[in-house]
Enzyme design. Structure first.
Site, PDB file in Angstrom:
ATOM      1  N   HIS A  31      13.009  -3.964   6.286  1.00 57.06           N
ATOM      2  CA  HIS A  31      12.062  -4.983   6.733  1.00 57.06           C
ATOM      3  C   HIS A  31      12.502  -6.286   6.099  1.00 57.06           C
ATOM      4  O   HIS A  31      12.734  -6.336   4.890  1.00 57.06           O
ATOM      5  CB  HIS A  31      10.643  -4.616   6.304  1.00 57.06           C
ATOM      6  CG  HIS A  31       9.604  -5.441   6.969  1.00 57.06           C
ATOM      7  ND1 HIS A  31       9.444  -6.776   6.697  1.00 57.06           N
ATOM      8  CD2 HIS A  31       8.700  -5.154   7.935  1.00 57.06           C
ATOM      9  CE1 HIS A  31       8.471  -7.253   7.458  1.00 57.06           C
ATOM     10  NE2 HIS A  31       8.005  -6.288   8.217  1.00 57.06           N
TER      11      HIS A  31
ATOM     12  N   ARG B 251       4.800 -14.303   9.986  1.00 57.01           N
ATOM     13  CA  ARG B 251       5.736 -15.157  10.711  1.00 57.01           C
ATOM     14  C   ARG B 251       5.231 -15.444  12.121  1.00 57.01           C
ATOM     15  O   ARG B 251       5.376 -16.534  12.643  1.00 57.01           O
ATOM     16  CB  ARG B 251       7.133 -14.514  10.743  1.00 57.01           C
ATOM     17  CG  ARG B 251       7.895 -14.710   9.447  1.00 57.01           C
ATOM     18  CD  ARG B 251       9.179 -13.911   9.393  1.00 57.01           C
ATOM     19  NE  ARG B 251       8.916 -12.489   9.180  1.00 57.01           N
ATOM     20  CZ  ARG B 251       9.550 -11.506   9.775  1.00 57.01           C
ATOM     21  NH1 ARG B 251      10.504 -11.763  10.644  1.00 57.01           N
ATOM     22  NH2 ARG B 251       9.229 -10.252   9.527  1.00 57.01           N
TER      23      ARG B 251
END
Ligand SMILES: Cc1cc2nc3c(=O)[nH]c(=O)nc-3n(C[C@H](O)[C@H](O)[C@H](O)COP(=O)(O)OP(=O)(O)OC[C@H]3O[C@@H](n4cnc5c(N)ncnc54)[C@H](O)[C@@H]3O)c2cc1C
Ligand code: SF4
Ligand code: SF4
Ligand code: FES
Lengths: 558, 258
Positions: free
Chosen positions: A328, A348
């Protein structure tokens, strides 16, 4: 601990460029996405999967000589003996008998139990820790399903297969996209809470590599909400669904015809082994973050040690795509107490950008995960613009204060309550200060080979969830895993029930395949004391271990 | 310089790196003293001391509720609580972990329960014995207002219970402290499910898509993708239209695959 004065000084550089970056996002201007070709090049240079050192091929079993090399941490588990000596196990007196045995009480296993039960089965779930101590409960971001008017399974399919570098098994992807809305509806009917508008429509979000907003969520506790809901339902059906906690499976038991016939369980508290005889077996043991491949930190729960794939392999079932591991892109790199902790992609999605020591953007924030990770590793290793921590780790900033600037004061605290608290505890207010992040071991990608019903080549042996390989090919996108555990959990549960109802007569139970595996190890010249499945990682203090003079360790466990 | 730091950092895995000069402090695990680095969480400090967990360890990330811990500090009558995986050790803390605490979980059929206070009365009648002592709120490691959600339940405000208990990790500490023997977190789970099932409206759009899929609307589109040569498939992938981050009012140009 709060940021050190040196780090606080560096944060000023991020603050200096922030207003301008926020303005650009508002106008829809982001750092450009890499082309497919350029992405490939980045991956080859920077992604840990492409490193040659620390990897080797399989020398035994169905994946022997398949042309791939795998991380040593993975191969070690397969070049290892069983926890038990097949000669001393008496299989003639099972401790439990049931229709369907499910190995692993996470999301996939629990969903499978519900559908098997609805189809008339008596079910036993044997699980390593408590029911629900699993990767599922940790998932934060959301679950994908193409149900918006601006979206369709067509785009969902394209995103999945492109994200997986076109290596995915097309049939598995098809089923995943077409079953998705059905699963969302099913979860709704069980009473799962979703983030919705007042008229009941889903508040959808984007995710890395998805061209449409397709993420359904429940704040940042989506996985926990799914797990709580289905676990509660399984407990409601306790007359038919029995859960055995702290009793992981260590071997699959077959019958003389080679059909799945149960499993050998290990009671970690009393240290006794017990036998479950079952007409069908569904393996749902999840992922492998706790192997710490290449020394990476992980987001996974304590029991994520690849046990299911090892057990299936000893029965002769091949695995696929295990050469690709998912890192990740944004695991916490500071403070030390939170290292490895997942910082959801939704940050994000909501507008936080990864930036370097000078406060500059260097990547499109929502590249597919492997590319995003490669970009961050590159920025730290090659470009040299990472930010060092006091203990010598390194990371890049994830500029979370942008979220409030884009979406209004209080958004971070409201939309990411769990993360907000987790950093607040250490004196970091993530709505005002950026986070320090670095890639962390997150998802297995590959797994046991099976078809679109979770059926393996062994009759009566099914797999579902993270342990099933091929759905996501070499790389999974966020939100498709919470989806697949339900899609395939449901399918495996239904098909297992059908299989049992056809009328299964089990012959004599056997562990002959384990004997054969031991023989194969020997013939391949693999002399080793290693044993597997691992069950639990070892984090105990080596100095203390060295002084445990009369203790005998069996793998990582005493 | 940066490069060597980074390569090194990558090898550390989850092992907590103990910085040079870190102070060692005494903690008491079930009354027994160990010296551990002061920067560690309780979970990692116990591992440092030589424990290997079977119970009391699940997610290691603050969300599964396996590692509930209660402690007192020397010379302080107060009882504190926390998650072992999230709480940093303090000098002279006396701790015990509570890996399990029995709680009443009633089996019910969600389809047969009404969406009002009687659902709670028939399943968890003990809820109404709450004496509002606030012990549950004080002990909750997630800082939930447990007593307040109990009060909401008594009022029959199921939605409020659902909202207020959203981040409950079902660790059981509240139940362990309750003089009225209530089972707060199982009751809250019931309310969350009732709220999701009856309080929130069903998504019409999801229902519509399920019907469209059943009718086979998307099969040809997916088959089309499956039959494309790889190069063409890659082209479609690269050229797909991207919904912008702030997408209010945005409509895709390509509509034939919707
Ligand atoms: C921190 C985090 C965040 C994530 N966020 C998202 C997200 O936002 N969206 C998304 O789609 N996906 C997400 N994922 C991925 C997703 O959560 C998992 O891939 C998925 O939940 C796996 O479900 P599972 O049922 O296959 O495995 P798990 O949920 O891990 O369940 C496996 C169970 O099997 C047990 N087990 C293991 N070995 C044995 C054995 N030998 N015998 C018996 N039992 C055993 C385990 O203890 C566990 O209980 C996330 C994952 C993590 C770790
Ligand atoms: S409400 Fe109770 S069970 Fe839930 S987190 Fe708080 S103390 Fe734990
Ligand atoms: S501990 Fe029990 S009696 Fe006290 S406030 Fe909480 S629920 Fe009520
Ligand atoms: S181990 Fe899961 S909350 Fe601490």
């Amino acid at each position: 601990m709060a940021y050190t004065p040196e780090m606080k000084e560096l944060i000023k550089r991020v603050e200096a460029t922030r207003p301008e970056r926020v303005e650009r996002v508002k106008q829809g201007i982001q750092f450009p996405k890499l082309s497919l070709e350029e992405s490939q090049r980045r991956l080859k240079t920077y992604h840990p999967d492409y490193k040659e050192e620390g990897r080797r091929e399989f020398k035994i079993g169905p994946n022997k000589g398949d042309g791939h090399s795998y991380p040593d941490e993975v191969v070690d588990l397969f070049e290892a003996k069983s926890r038990i000596d097949p000669e001393i196990v008496d299989l003639s007196k099972p401790d439990y008998e049931t229709d369907v045995l499910i190995i692993g009480g996470g999301g996939a296993g629990t969903t499978a139990s519900l559908f098997a039960q609805e189809n008339g089965m008596k079910v036993i779930i044997a699980t390593k820790l408590r029911h629900g101590d699993a990767n599922t409960i940790m998932a934060e971001g959301g679950i994908q399903s193409a149900d918006s008017t601006k979206d369709s399974p067509y785009y969902h399919y394209l995103d999945i297969i492109g994200g997986g570098h076109f290596t995915n098994k097309p049939e598995l992807v098809k089923v995943l996209t077409l079953d998705a809305p059905l699963i969302i509806q099913w979860l709704e009917s069980l009473g799962m809470n979703f983030d919705k508008t007042p008229d009941g429509e889903m508040r959808l979000l984007a995710g890395g590599g998805t061209c449409r907003k397709r993420m359904h969520s429940c704040g940042d506790v989506t996985g926990a909400e799914i797990m709580r809901t289905i676990r509660d339902e399984a407990r409601n059906r306790r007359d038919d669904i029995t859960v055995l906690e702290y009793q992981p499976a260590v071997e699959i038991i077959l019958d003389e015809d080679g059909k799945a016939a149960g499993a050998l369980l290990y009671n970690m508290e009393t240290e006794e082994y017990t036998i479950v005889k079952a007409k069908a077996v569904i393996i749902t043991t999840g992922g492998c973050g706790r192997l710490h491949i290449q020394g990476f930190a992980t987001t996974n729960h304590y029991g994520a040690t690849m046990d299911g794939i090892v057990m299936a392999y000893r029965c002769g079932v091949p695995h696929c795509f295990l050469y690709a591991t998912q890192y990740h892109p944004t695991g916490a790199a500071y403070p030390e107490q939170n290292v490895g902790l997942l910082i959801t992609e939704k940050m994000r999605t909501a507008g936080a950008q990864p930036v370097n020591i000078d406060g500059e953007e260097f990547t499109f924030p929502l590249e597919p995960r492997d590319v995003e990770s490669a970009n961050i590793i590159r920025e730290c290793m090659d470009v040299g613009k990472g930010i060092p921590t006091p203990v010598g780790r390194i990371g890049v900033w994830l500029d979370t204060p942008m979220i409030d600037m884009l979406r209004g004061e209080g958004t971070v605290e409201h939309d990411f309550p769990a993360k907000y608290i987790q950093f607040k505890r250490y004196g970091i207010d993530i709505s005002k200060e950026p986070l320090l992040v670095y890639p962390t071991l997150h998802y297995q990608n590959g797994g046991v080979e099976a078809n679109e019903w979770g059926e393996t080549k062994i009759p009566g042996l099914f797999v579902a969830g993270e342990v099933l390989g091929g759905i996501h090919g070499e790389n999974r996108l966020m939100g498709n895993s919470l989806l697949d555990i339900n899609v395939y959990g449901r399918r495996a549960g239904i098909r297992a029930a059908e299989y049992v109802k056809e009328g299964i007569t089990l012959k004599k139970l056997t562990l002959e395949h384990v004997r054969a595996y031991h023989k194969e190890l020997k013939e391949a010249g693999i002399e080793t004391d290693r044993i597997s499945p691992m069950l639990l990682p070892d984090y105990s203090n080596p100095e203390v271990r060295a002084k445990q003079l009369t203790a005998r360790y069996f793998g990582t466990l005493r | 310089m940066t490069t060597t730091v980074a390569k090194d950092a990558m090898r550390k895995g989850d092992k907590t790196v103990i910085a040079e000069g870190t102070r060692m402090i005494p903690i008491y695990v079930m009354g027994k003293r160990y010296f551990v680095p002061e920067t560690l969480t309780i979970q990692k400090a116990m591992e440092y001391a030589g424990y290997q967990f079977i119970r009391s360890c699940g997610c290691r990330g603050g969300i599964c509720g396996a590692c509930a811990t209660v402690y007192r500090l020397e010379g302080d009558y107060k009882l504190y609580s926390g998650l072992a995986c999230q709480t940093v050790v303090q000098p002279n803390m006396y701790l015990v972990q509570i890996p399990f605490f029995p709680a009443n979980k009633v089996a019910y059929d969600i389809e047969k329960l009404p969406y009002d206070v009687t659902a709670i009365q028939t399943t968890y009648p003990e809820t109404f014995r709450c004496v509002q002592c606030n012990a549950c709120t004080k002990v909750c490691p997630m800082d939930l207002q447990v007593m307040d959600y109990m009060a909401a339940a008594i009022r029959g405000d199921i939605e409020a219970v659902a909202e207020m208990s959203r981040s409950c990790i079902m660790c059981g500490l509240c139940t362990s402290r309750c003089p009225a023997e209530t089972n707060q977190y199982n009751m809250a789970e019931l309310c969350r499910r009732l709220y999701g099932r009856y309080g929130q409206k069903k998504s019409q759009q999801v229902a519509k898509r399920v019907e469209e899929i059943k009718a086979g609307k998307y099969d040809p589109m997916i088959e089309e993708l499956q039959s494309l040569p790889l190069e063409e498939l890659k082209k479609r992938y690269e050229e797909r239209e991207w919904e912008p981050v702030m997408s209010e009012g945005w409509e895709p140009k390509e509509t034939k695959y919707l």
